[in-house]
Design a protein around this motif. Structure first.
Motif, short mmCIF file in Angstrom:
data_model
loop_
_atom_site.label_atom_id
_atom_site.label_comp_id
_atom_site.label_asym_id
_atom_site.label_seq_id
_atom_site.Cartn_x
_atom_site.Cartn_y
_atom_site.Cartn_z
N HIS A 1 -10.72 -1.77 1.71
CA HIS A 1 -11.23 -0.02 1.61
C HIS A 1 -12.92 -0.13 1.63
O HIS A 1 -13.65 0.17 2.23
CB HIS A 1 -10.88 0.10 0.26
CG HIS A 1 -12.12 1.48 -0.08
ND1 HIS A 1 -11.88 3.12 1.06
CD2 HIS A 1 -12.85 1.29 -1.33
CE1 HIS A 1 -12.61 3.61 0.46
NE2 HIS A 1 -13.31 2.85 -0.53
N ARG B 1 -2.53 8.09 -1.32
CA ARG B 1 -2.78 6.85 -1.03
C ARG B 1 -3.20 5.36 -1.82
O ARG B 1 -3.86 5.83 -2.25
CB ARG B 1 -2.89 6.57 0.66
CG ARG B 1 -3.61 5.14 0.97
CD ARG B 1 -3.64 5.31 2.26
NE ARG B 1 -4.73 4.98 2.09
CZ ARG B 1 -6.53 5.63 2.60
NH1 ARG B 1 -5.64 5.50 4.20
NH2 ARG B 1 -7.13 5.19 2.51
N PRO C 1 -1.12 9.81 6.55
CA PRO C 1 -1.82 8.89 5.61
C PRO C 1 -2.40 7.76 5.93
O PRO C 1 -3.79 7.30 5.10
CB PRO C 1 -1.37 8.60 4.05
CG PRO C 1 -0.37 10.11 4.56
CD PRO C 1 -0.55 10.16 5.80
N ARG C 2 -1.49 7.71 6.77
CA ARG C 2 -1.94 5.89 6.75
C ARG C 2 -2.71 5.43 8.06
O ARG C 2 -3.04 4.53 8.37
CB ARG C 2 -0.32 5.41 7.17
CG ARG C 2 0.61 4.60 5.87
CD ARG C 2 1.54 3.50 6.35
NE ARG C 2 2.75 3.75 5.05
CZ ARG C 2 2.64 3.15 4.21
NH1 ARG C 2 1.12 1.89 3.42
NH2 ARG C 2 2.52 3.25 2.69
N ASP C 3 -3.10 6.55 8.49
CA ASP C 3 -3.49 6.66 9.94
C ASP C 3 -4.37 8.17 9.83
O ASP C 3 -4.33 8.68 10.63
CB ASP C 3 -3.30 5.81 11.38
CG ASP C 3 -4.24 5.86 12.39
OD1 ASP C 3 -4.87 6.21 12.07
OD2 ASP C 3 -3.96 6.35 13.73
N PRO C 4 -5.14 7.95 9.04
CA PRO C 4 -5.79 9.43 8.30
C PRO C 4 -6.46 9.92 9.36
O PRO C 4 -7.75 9.45 9.78
CB PRO C 4 -6.06 9.80 7.07
CG PRO C 4 -6.81 8.02 7.14
CD PRO C 4 -5.71 7.82 8.08
N VAL D 1 1.08 -1.36 0.05
CA VAL D 1 0.22 -0.06 0.48
C VAL D 1 1.00 0.66 -0.05
O VAL D 1 1.43 1.80 1.14
CB VAL D 1 -1.08 -0.07 0.99
CG1 VAL D 1 -2.32 1.36 1.22
CG2 VAL D 1 -1.88 -1.24 1.27
N ARG D 2 1.03 1.90 -1.42
CA ARG D 2 1.86 3.13 -1.77
C ARG D 2 1.58 4.42 -0.89
O ARG D 2 0.06 4.38 -1.58
CB ARG D 2 2.39 3.04 -2.85
CG ARG D 2 3.68 1.89 -3.40
CD ARG D 2 3.71 1.82 -4.92
NE ARG D 2 4.79 -0.22 -4.34
CZ ARG D 2 4.07 -1.17 -4.64
NH1 ARG D 2 3.16 -1.51 -4.43
NH2 ARG D 2 5.41 -2.31 -4.41
N ALA E 1 -8.12 2.22 6.05
CA ALA E 1 -7.07 3.13 6.11
C ALA E 1 -5.67 2.19 5.85
O ALA E 1 -4.43 3.23 5.05
CB ALA E 1 -6.77 3.77 6.30
N ASN E 2 -5.12 1.53 6.59
CA ASN E 2 -4.24 1.23 7.28
C ASN E 2 -3.74 -0.21 7.17
O ASN E 2 -4.20 -1.65 8.32
CB ASN E 2 -3.50 1.80 8.07
CG ASN E 2 -1.81 1.11 8.27
OD1 ASN E 2 -1.96 0.90 7.51
ND2 ASN E 2 -1.28 1.59 9.17
N GLU F 1 -15.20 7.44 5.14
CA GLU F 1 -15.57 7.02 4.23
C GLU F 1 -16.98 6.97 4.09
O GLU F 1 -18.07 7.05 5.07
CB GLU F 1 -14.92 5.34 3.62
CG GLU F 1 -15.84 4.47 2.62
CD GLU F 1 -15.61 5.01 1.12
OE1 GLU F 1 -14.48 5.85 1.38
OE2 GLU F 1 -16.67 5.38 0.33
#
Lengths: 558, 188
Positions: free
Chosen positions: A139, A133, B95-98, A109-110, A535-536, B71
């Motif tokens: 998602h 991201r 961004p990985r835990d927004p 996941v870039r 998200a992660n 979302e």
């Protein structure tokens, strides 16, 4: 006659008077004009600069998506800072692309920070900073690779879909004929579908693209739009929390990958996989945290647990005399002492070996009365790849982990009990992303050993990816219930995401020959969205070649 | 003997020239007054424009940063025509835990001020706290609308009293309208 010089004074006075008046007028004009001109010029320049900087971001996102899709460039090029440039009319833009640390470490996941600066004649004017991201299948709360003609999402007053849903194909929704009077919104997130259904006898593009079914039949007037195809907002509001805008049909198809072989490489590297059955770990220090755990062969049972704060995975392979038990411990919280006389990485220990945290220990089956260990520095990259089927999986997970099997060879994972997580009390919604579990297989099955009891539901804290799109373009595999038609009704609650190639029922309702309802078998599903995991997501959970903008900051830059 | 010709002007000539000068003077005075008034109106207009543009320039970058907090949510809400609520990335955005904070812009028509209110803690945390600061003052009216999901229509109205040619006062106004398109929606 009056001398000429005697008349000059009045002309001079008049001239001075007119000059002064004109001077004031000119001054007023001169003061007004530049301000107006400057304001207009700045407004135009700001607008142009904004467009130029925006063009840089758009161009870079498109290029990055092409690389992620494998159509251009190399993925390995995306692990370092680099710049891209271009022009927009008289303007030029330069975008600096900065991958985050996890992207540099090759996390699938870039994440990138894009800084676009727009310049005119070499002078910078405007800057946009955006964080993007890569999208992951995690998602979606639920994703269906291909829609079936018979499968409808039946709106239920007692449950909700809390997150986004996507279907490759036609979206199908069923409800009772009182829904638009008494129903409550079922879809809290978006519902996207790549197909578009046109009711019979209607022109192309009529309606909203969804196939509706009510208790009175198909394609009737009981739709959320009127007979002219015009949306009836109050009806959409009873289906979607966000009303009509939550529904998007005819969108791009989201392709599932056709193989999971790349995960074998992530777990073991480029060298050929070891052929002997068992749990394998690369013990070289240069591979610390870069590789995962490889399991060769079928697994009879896999138990996840937490012992002394460390994550433990107990793997049982074979049965009877051939039964082999292997225990993998990730030393994240506490160290471990290996006793003298044990074999560690092929050498016999002359004395006890104390291992600090930050190591991974695999205790293999004893050999010749001696304990056998493989010790590797690091805590692995979180991936467990099994070449065979995992016939039983349950327990408590700690850490970020994905357990994957070979989908190309139809390998499966059978869930045999609760899958909980250490950072979240059972029954509660997860708040963090420290302990995440991803499961990937051709089929993920709820095994027949799982108790079917509505009072004590099966708790699944995981994201599931079941199936693939094969090279023939067909979707195969799903998240299934074993022995669906055998008696008993249970319930499962999943906190995460369910991605499956094919839709499949988890609950069967039975009617007798006269059409009367006589009961159900299988599992009632309750899906809870884990926004943090979306998200992660778990490591190596499959991704899509698209980027999502998460933040946008635009400012003057000089 | 040569008849005497007086050096000065006759009374009639003097009166005529005085009348002409008076008319000219009045015309010039009128021109001066009009130009002075125009100057006053022009500078007043500039001040009004600057005031409106200042507010617009403060609001636009904030609006451009709007993104949904999770979302399925919307990035923008307009509870009424004088306020807007939206979400922007948290100060330490990961961004990985927004995480996003809630921002509100609203107009107080009593003291003609515009206020910015933002949550100090990320949106949805239990102990959400807010901080307010004045964004602009002397704003007669601020109207905020959402014509589409991804567009904000901002209308700023500012007023000012100016002196008229007759010494009275004139109410001068300036209306600035702008459509701000939120990049989040066009990029995702």
């Amino acid at each position: 006659m009056r001398p000429r010089h005697a008349r000059r004074g009045s002309i001079l006075l008049l001239s001075i008077f007119f000059l002064v008046t004109l001077f004031f007028l000119a001054m007023a004009l001169l003061q007004l004009l530049p301000v107006e001109l400057n304001a207009a010029r700045w407004a135009r320049m700001n607008q142009e600069a904004s467009y130029a900087a925006d063009a840089g971001i758009t161009d870079t996102i498109t290029w990055l998506e092409e690389v992620l899709a494998g159509n251009q460039g190399r993925l390995s090029d995306l692990t370092e800072d680099f710049e891209r440039g271009g022009s927009f009319g008289d303007w030029t833009w330069v975008v600096k692309v900065q991958p985050d640390q996890q992207t540099r470490d090759n996390n699938p996941v870039r994440v990138f920070r894009l800084t676009s600066v727009a310049s005119l004649d070499g002078r910078p004017h405007r800057r946009i900073v955006a964080d993007v991201r890569q999208d992951s299948f995690a998602h979606y709360l639920t994703f269906i690779g291909t829609s079936s003609n018979n499968a409808y999402w039946r709106l239920d007053r007692n449950s909700k879909l809390e997150g986004p849903m996507h279907v490759n194909g036609i979206a199908s929704i069923a409800y009772d004929n009182q829904w638009f009077q008494t129903g409550v919104p079922f879809f809290e997130g978006t519902y996207t579908a790549s197909g578009f259904h046109v009711p019979s006898g209607k022109p192309e593009g009529f309606g909203d693209g969804v196939r509706y079914r009510t208790t009175t039949g198909f394609d009737n007037s009981d739709t959320p739009y009127n007979e002219d195809g015009v949306p009836i907002p109050e009806r959409y509001d009873r289906i979607f929390t966000r009303g009509r805008e939550a529904l998007k049909t005819g969108v791009r198809e989201r392709e599932m990958p056709s193989t999971s072989r790349n995960l074998a490489t992530e777990a073991w590297g480029e060298t050929p996989l070891p052929l002997d059955q068992g749990v394998h770990l690369d013990t070289s220090s240069s591979q610390a945290n870069k590789k995962g755990i490889l399991i060769q062969g079928d697994v009879e049972n896999m138990q996840l647990s937490v012992v002394q704060g460390n994550s433990v995975m107990t793997v049982v392979q074979g049965s009877g005399d051939a039964r082999k038990e292997t225990r993998v411990t990730i030393l994240s919280e506490n160290g471990m002492t290996l006793p003298a006389g044990s074999e560690v990485n092929g050498a016999v220990l002359p004395r006890d070996l104390v291992l600090d945290t930050g190591n991974t220990v695999v205790q293999k089956p004893d050999a010749g009365g001696r304990k056998v260990f493989a010790v590797a520095p690091g805590v692995t990259n979180g991936l467990v790849y099994c070449t065979g089927t995992i016939h039983g999986l349950q327990g408590q997970n700690k850490g970020r982990r994905t357990i994957a099997v070979d989908v190309e060879n139809n390998k499966e994972i059978v869930i045999s009990g609760d899958l909980t997580r250490q950072d979240t009390p059972v029954g509660e919604k997860p708040a963090g992303t420290d302990d995440l579990l991803g499961l990937l297989g051709m089929n993920i099955r709820l095994g027949d050993s799982v108790e079917r009891n509505l009072e004590t539901p099966l708790q699944l804290y995981c994201s599931i990816f079941a199936g693939r799109k094969n090279p023939d373009g067909e979707y195969e595999g799903s998240f299934l219930v074993d022995d669906l038609e055998s008696s008993g009704v249970g319930k499962f609650i999943i906190y995460g995401s369910v991605v499956r190639a094919q839709d499949s029922p988890w609950l069967m309702s039975w009617v007798n020959s006269s059409g009367a309802y006589v009961g159900s078998t299988g599992f009632v599903a309750n899906m809870k969205y884990d926004a943090a995991a979306a998200a992660n997501p778990p490591p190596f959970f499959p991704t899509m070649p698209t980027l999502r903008v998460l933040s946008w900051k635009e400012e003057p830059y000089r | 003997m040569r008849a005497l010709r007086p050096d000065g002007m006759t009374l009639a000539e003097t009166l005529v020239s005085l009348a002409i000068l008076a008319v000219l003077g009045l015309i010039l005075l009128r021109i001066y007054n009009v130009s002075h008034q125009a100057y006053g109106r022009g500078t007043g207009q500039i001040a009004l424009q600057q005031k409106a543009r200042f507010l617009m320039e403060q609001m636009t970058p904030l609006l451009l940063s709007a993104a949904p907090p999770h979302e399925g949510a919307k990035a923008l809400h307009s509870p009424d025509s004088a306020s807007i609520v939206f979400y922007v990335p948290d100060k330490d955005f990961q961004p990985r835990d927004p995480h996003y904070v809630r921002v509100g812009i609203y107009h107080n028509d009593v003291d003609e001020t515009v206020w910015l209110e933002n949550s100090v803690t990320p949106y949805s945390s239990q102990d959400e706290m807010f901080r307010s600061r004045e964004l602009a003052r002397d704003i007669y009216d601020l109207r905020l609308g959402l014509p589409t999901e991804n567009t904000v229509r901002v209308t700023v109205e500012v007023h000012q009293k100016t002196r008229t040619a007759g010494g009275g006062q004139d109410d001068q106004e300036y209306l600035l309208e702008n459509l701000v398109q939120i990049p989040y929606y066009s990029k995702n």
